[in-house]
Design a protein around this motif. Structure first.
Motif, PDB file in Angstrom:
ATOM      1  N   LEU A  72      -8.733  16.238   2.449  1.00 47.48           N
ATOM      2  CA  LEU A  72      -8.068  15.163   2.253  1.00 47.48           C
ATOM      3  C   LEU A  72      -6.958  15.452   2.868  1.00 47.48           C
ATOM      4  CD1 LEU A  72      -7.762  12.278   0.882  1.00 47.48           C
ATOM      5  CD2 LEU A  72      -6.497  13.572  -1.050  1.00 47.48           C
ATOM      6  N   ARG A  73      -6.414  14.578   3.570  1.00 48.95           N
ATOM      7  CA  ARG A  73      -5.113  14.657   4.380  1.00 48.95           C
ATOM      8  C   ARG A  73      -4.567  13.412   5.075  1.00 48.95           C
ATOM      9  NH1 ARG A  73      -7.947  18.878   8.473  1.00 48.95           N
ATOM     10  NH2 ARG A  73      -8.463  19.359   6.691  1.00 48.95           N
ATOM     11  N   PRO A  74      -3.401  13.266   5.593  1.00 45.52           N
ATOM     12  CA  PRO A  74      -2.788  11.853   6.033  1.00 45.52           C
ATOM     13  C   PRO A  74      -3.646  11.715   7.358  1.00 45.52           C
ATOM     14  CG  PRO A  74      -0.946  13.484   5.579  1.00 45.52           C
ATOM     15  CD  PRO A  74      -2.281  14.227   5.371  1.00 45.52           C
ATOM     16  N   ALA A  75      -3.993  10.287   7.322  1.00 43.66           N
ATOM     17  CA  ALA A  75      -5.090   9.828   8.527  1.00 43.66           C
ATOM     18  C   ALA A  75      -4.375   9.899   9.816  1.00 43.66           C
ATOM     19  CB  ALA A  75      -5.366   8.212   7.859  1.00 43.66           C
ATOM     20  N   PRO A  76      -5.323  10.310  10.717  1.00 51.31           N
ATOM     21  CA  PRO A  76      -4.795  10.432  12.140  1.00 51.31           C
ATOM     22  C   PRO A  76      -4.785   8.994  12.665  1.00 51.31           C
ATOM     23  CG  PRO A  76      -7.071  11.015  11.866  1.00 51.31           C
ATOM     24  CD  PRO A  76      -6.535  10.907  10.536  1.00 51.31           C
ATOM     25  N   GLU A  77      -4.286   8.654  13.805  1.00 44.13           N
ATOM     26  CA  GLU A  77      -4.298   7.299  14.497  1.00 44.13           C
ATOM     27  C   GLU A  77      -5.577   6.795  14.636  1.00 44.13           C
ATOM     28  OE1 GLU A  77      -1.753   7.474  17.756  1.00 44.13           O
ATOM     29  OE2 GLU A  77       0.014   8.013  17.090  1.00 44.13           O
ATOM     30  N   ASP A  78      -6.533   7.740  14.814  1.00 44.55           N
ATOM     31  CA  ASP A  78      -7.812   6.983  15.040  1.00 44.55           C
ATOM     32  C   ASP A  78      -8.789   6.728  14.013  1.00 44.55           C
ATOM     33  OD1 ASP A  78      -8.674   9.561  14.037  1.00 44.55           O
ATOM     34  OD2 ASP A  78      -9.677  10.284  15.934  1.00 44.55           O
ATOM     35  N   HIS A  79      -8.095   6.874  12.752  1.00 44.11           N
ATOM     36  CA  HIS A  79      -8.666   6.191  11.582  1.00 44.11           C
ATOM     37  C   HIS A  79      -8.290   4.700  11.227  1.00 44.11           C
ATOM     38  CE1 HIS A  79      -9.795  10.423   9.516  1.00 44.11           C
ATOM     39  NE2 HIS A  79     -10.444  10.209  10.686  1.00 44.11           N
ATOM     40  N   LEU A  80      -7.219   4.349  12.109  1.00 40.87           N
ATOM     41  CA  LEU A  80      -6.686   2.950  11.955  1.00 40.87           C
ATOM     42  C   LEU A  80      -7.678   1.720  11.756  1.00 40.87           C
ATOM     43  CD1 LEU A  80      -4.224   1.126  11.741  1.00 40.87           C
ATOM     44  CD2 LEU A  80      -4.280   0.822  14.360  1.00 40.87           C
ATOM     45  N   GLN A  81      -8.556   1.700  12.649  1.00 41.77           N
ATOM     46  CA  GLN A  81      -9.686   0.599  12.333  1.00 41.77           C
ATOM     47  C   GLN A  81     -10.536   0.669  11.031  1.00 41.77           C
ATOM     48  OE1 GLN A  81      -9.673  -2.290  14.525  1.00 41.77           O
ATOM     49  NE2 GLN A  81     -10.687  -2.982  12.621  1.00 41.77           N
ATOM     50  N   SER A  82     -10.725   1.920  11.043  1.00 44.90           N
ATOM     51  CA  SER A  82     -11.547   1.900   9.534  1.00 44.90           C
ATOM     52  C   SER A  82     -10.793   1.695   8.255  1.00 44.90           C
ATOM     53  CB  SER A  82     -11.930   3.421   9.443  1.00 44.90           C
ATOM     54  OG  SER A  82     -12.994   4.189  10.323  1.00 44.90           O
ATOM     55  N   VAL A  83      -9.556   2.141   8.393  1.00 50.05           N
ATOM     56  CA  VAL A  83      -8.570   1.807   7.164  1.00 50.05           C
ATOM     57  C   VAL A  83      -8.326   0.249   7.071  1.00 50.05           C
ATOM     58  CG1 VAL A  83      -6.281   2.268   6.271  1.00 50.05           C
ATOM     59  CG2 VAL A  83      -7.621   4.120   7.209  1.00 50.05           C
ATOM     60  N   ARG A 120      -2.504  -5.191  10.739  1.00 50.45           N
ATOM     61  CA  ARG A 120      -2.827  -4.282  11.823  1.00 50.45           C
ATOM     62  C   ARG A 120      -1.653  -3.396  11.864  1.00 50.45           C
ATOM     63  NH1 ARG A 120      -6.909  -2.363  14.847  1.00 50.45           N
ATOM     64  NH2 ARG A 120      -6.485  -0.940  16.806  1.00 50.45           N
ATOM     65  N   GLN A 121      -0.709  -4.053  12.144  1.00 50.75           N
ATOM     66  CA  GLN A 121       0.747  -3.193  12.468  1.00 50.75           C
ATOM     67  C   GLN A 121       1.380  -2.623  11.115  1.00 50.75           C
ATOM     68  OE1 GLN A 121       3.328  -6.286  13.731  1.00 50.75           O
ATOM     69  NE2 GLN A 121       2.457  -6.380  16.003  1.00 50.75           N
ATOM     70  N   ARG A 122       1.105  -3.475   9.955  1.00 48.75           N
ATOM     71  CA  ARG A 122       1.490  -2.478   8.844  1.00 48.75           C
ATOM     72  C   ARG A 122       0.711  -1.375   8.447  1.00 48.75           C
ATOM     73  NH1 ARG A 122       2.090  -8.237   7.838  1.00 48.75           N
ATOM     74  NH2 ARG A 122      -0.073  -8.341   6.830  1.00 48.75           N
ATOM     75  N   VAL A 123      -0.438  -1.454   8.641  1.00 49.78           N
ATOM     76  CA  VAL A 123      -1.321  -0.279   8.337  1.00 49.78           C
ATOM     77  C   VAL A 123      -1.016   1.074   9.619  1.00 49.78           C
ATOM     78  CG1 VAL A 123      -3.876   0.670   8.343  1.00 49.78           C
ATOM     79  CG2 VAL A 123      -3.243  -1.481   7.477  1.00 49.78           C
ATOM     80  N   ALA A 124      -0.794   0.473  10.808  1.00 45.70           N
ATOM     81  CA  ALA A 124      -0.473   1.458  11.664  1.00 45.70           C
ATOM     82  C   ALA A 124       0.789   2.104  11.373  1.00 45.70           C
ATOM     83  CB  ALA A 124      -0.412   0.773  12.994  1.00 45.70           C
ATOM     84  N   GLN A 125       1.762   1.478  10.674  1.00 48.00           N
ATOM     85  CA  GLN A 125       3.133   2.089  10.351  1.00 48.00           C
ATOM     86  C   GLN A 125       2.841   2.903   9.018  1.00 48.00           C
ATOM     87  OE1 GLN A 125       5.829  -0.730   8.359  1.00 48.00           O
ATOM     88  NE2 GLN A 125       7.555   0.294   9.060  1.00 48.00           N
ATOM     89  N   ARG A 126       2.149   2.753   8.350  1.00 47.81           N
ATOM     90  CA  ARG A 126       1.676   3.439   7.056  1.00 47.81           C
ATOM     91  C   ARG A 126       1.200   4.964   7.510  1.00 47.81           C
ATOM     92  NH1 ARG A 126      -1.245  -0.347   3.855  1.00 47.81           N
ATOM     93  NH2 ARG A 126       0.149  -2.043   3.852  1.00 47.81           N
ATOM     94  N   ILE A 127       0.164   4.854   8.568  1.00 45.55           N
ATOM     95  CA  ILE A 127      -0.309   5.904   9.166  1.00 45.55           C
ATOM     96  C   ILE A 127       0.621   6.838   9.784  1.00 45.55           C
ATOM     97  CG2 ILE A 127      -2.011   6.814  10.867  1.00 45.55           C
ATOM     98  CD1 ILE A 127      -3.862   4.437  10.157  1.00 45.55           C
ATOM     99  N   GLU A 128       1.640   6.137  10.677  1.00 45.46           N
ATOM    100  CA  GLU A 128       2.739   6.783  11.104  1.00 45.46           C
ATOM    101  C   GLU A 128       3.563   7.562  10.315  1.00 45.46           C
ATOM    102  OE1 GLU A 128       6.268   6.040  14.489  1.00 45.46           O
ATOM    103  OE2 GLU A 128       4.748   4.349  13.968  1.00 45.46           O
ATOM    104  N   GLN A 129       3.691   6.936   9.079  1.00 48.68           N
ATOM    105  CA  GLN A 129       4.699   7.542   8.249  1.00 48.68           C
ATOM    106  C   GLN A 129       3.979   8.479   7.229  1.00 48.68           C
ATOM    107  OE1 GLN A 129       5.213   3.877   6.029  1.00 48.68           O
ATOM    108  NE2 GLN A 129       7.605   3.647   6.788  1.00 48.68           N
ATOM    109  N   ARG A 130       2.684   8.919   7.380  1.00 52.41           N
ATOM    110  CA  ARG A 130       1.785   9.883   6.821  1.00 52.41           C
ATOM    111  C   ARG A 130       1.684   9.378   5.366  1.00 52.41           C
ATOM    112  NH1 ARG A 130       0.909  14.477   9.343  1.00 52.41           N
ATOM    113  NH2 ARG A 130       0.824  15.680   7.682  1.00 52.41           N
ATOM    114  N   ARG A 131       1.388   8.028   5.351  1.00 53.72           N
ATOM    115  CA  ARG A 131       1.196   7.618   3.859  1.00 53.72           C
ATOM    116  C   ARG A 131      -0.110   7.164   3.686  1.00 53.72           C
ATOM    117  NH1 ARG A 131       6.828   4.401   3.078  1.00 53.72           N
ATOM    118  NH2 ARG A 131       8.164   6.036   2.686  1.00 53.72           N
ATOM    119  N   VAL A 132      -1.186   7.116   4.631  1.00 52.63           N
ATOM    120  CA  VAL A 132      -2.578   6.715   4.339  1.00 52.63           C
ATOM    121  C   VAL A 132      -3.319   8.258   4.241  1.00 52.63           C
ATOM    122  CG1 VAL A 132      -4.415   5.545   4.899  1.00 52.63           C
ATOM    123  CG2 VAL A 132      -2.167   4.600   5.619  1.00 52.63           C
TER     124      VAL A 132
END
Length: 281
Positions: free
Chosen positions: A139-150, A175-187
């Motif tokens: 279990l770890r912060p999601a990488p960018e390539d998990h964006l569509q799945s999330v 999509r932008q809001r989820v991408a921002q969360r991934i960038e913040q390492r919060r997904v």
């Protein structure tokens, strides 16, 4: 008492944060937004308002926007904030403590904004770890390539909760809001052999509290203890830097309630959410 509701400005931020800090678990969502974006920002997807009494003391704070959240124990302030929110075309949901929301339902009907859906919910909180739960090192912060799945999972969960598919209303915004969360390492995700086993979104995080949404376990993997292990693993990470965790669960979702109880969450307060016609994610 003279009612004074006004749009808050950046110079009032320290005072607002001090007011919200009185109840960090209840206010973790809006406090986190201010920490992330500031008091005045389009990323808050709404505007913050304050309620001051005749002496000028701050007695209430509200985020009026897609998600409308009211923080005050002053009934006059509650009605003033709700009236302001219901005059706006923005609100998709109005969420708060159940006793507060019950008082405001009549105002909604008077103003012709009858909610299309009312969900009874529980605010749960955790500040310590259960013992004896196996770790999930994957279990770890999601990488960018998990964006569509999330994005796909979040949209499905949102539709199941309130009957609206955000991908049909505001796909790019979501999509932008989820991408921002991934960038913040919060997904946080656990993917095994290409399958998304577990996912959770840390919507906001401050030293006092973190607010969690979107907890998901793949349907084929449920009943195997993965949800408990991952929620505990997530807490191991987060409680190193925040004092408590909180989330909201539908009162009727007995399976999720049992999972959170095993993971160390305790009932903090009864909540309700009024859903209106509109858009949100």
């Amino acid at each position: 008492m003279k009612v004074n509701v006004h749009a808050l400005i950046a110079l009032e931020e320290a005072e607002v944060l001090a007011f919200l800090a009185r109840r960090p678990i209840h206010t973790s969502f809006i406090t986190g937004l201010i920490h992330d974006n500031g008091l005045v920002s389009p990323f808050n997807r709404g505007s913050f308002y304050g309620f001051r009494n005749s002496s000028g003391h701050l007695e209430g704070v509200a985020l009026i926007g897609r998600k409308t959240i009211i923080e005050t124990n002053n009934e006059e302030a509650q009605e003033a904030f709700a009236h302001l929110a219901l005059k706006s075309p923005l609100p998709f949901l109005l969420r708060g403590e159940r006793s507060q929301i019950e008082r405001l339902k009549n105002l909604c009907e008077v103003m012709g904004r009858t909610p299309r859906l009312i969900c009874r919910e529980l605010l749960l909180a955790q500040n310590s770890l259960p013992e004896g739960i196996e770790e999930v090192q994957e279990l770890r912060p999601a990488p960018e390539d998990h964006l569509q799945s999330v994005v796909d999972v979040n949209a499905k969960m949102f539709f199941e909760e309130n009957g609206v598919n955000p991908l049909k209303i505001d796909p790019e915004g979501m999509r932008q809001r989820v991408a921002q969360r991934i960038e913040q390492r919060r997904v946080w995700t656990w993917v095994k052999q290409g399958r998304l086993i577990f996912k959770a979104d840390v919507i906001t995080e401050t030293p006092e509290a973190a607010f969690i949404e979107g907890v998901y376990v793949h349907p084929y993997e449920r009943g195997r203890g993965f949800g408990l292990r991952c929620m505990t693993q997530l807490a191991r990470h987060l409680l190193q830097r925040t004092a408590s965790l909180s989330l909201i669960v539908n009162e009727e979702n007995l399976i999720a309630r049992a999972l959170y109880r095993k993971a160390g969450y305790e009932h903090h307060c009864n909540y309700s959410t009024l859903y209106f016609s509109g858009m949100i994610e």
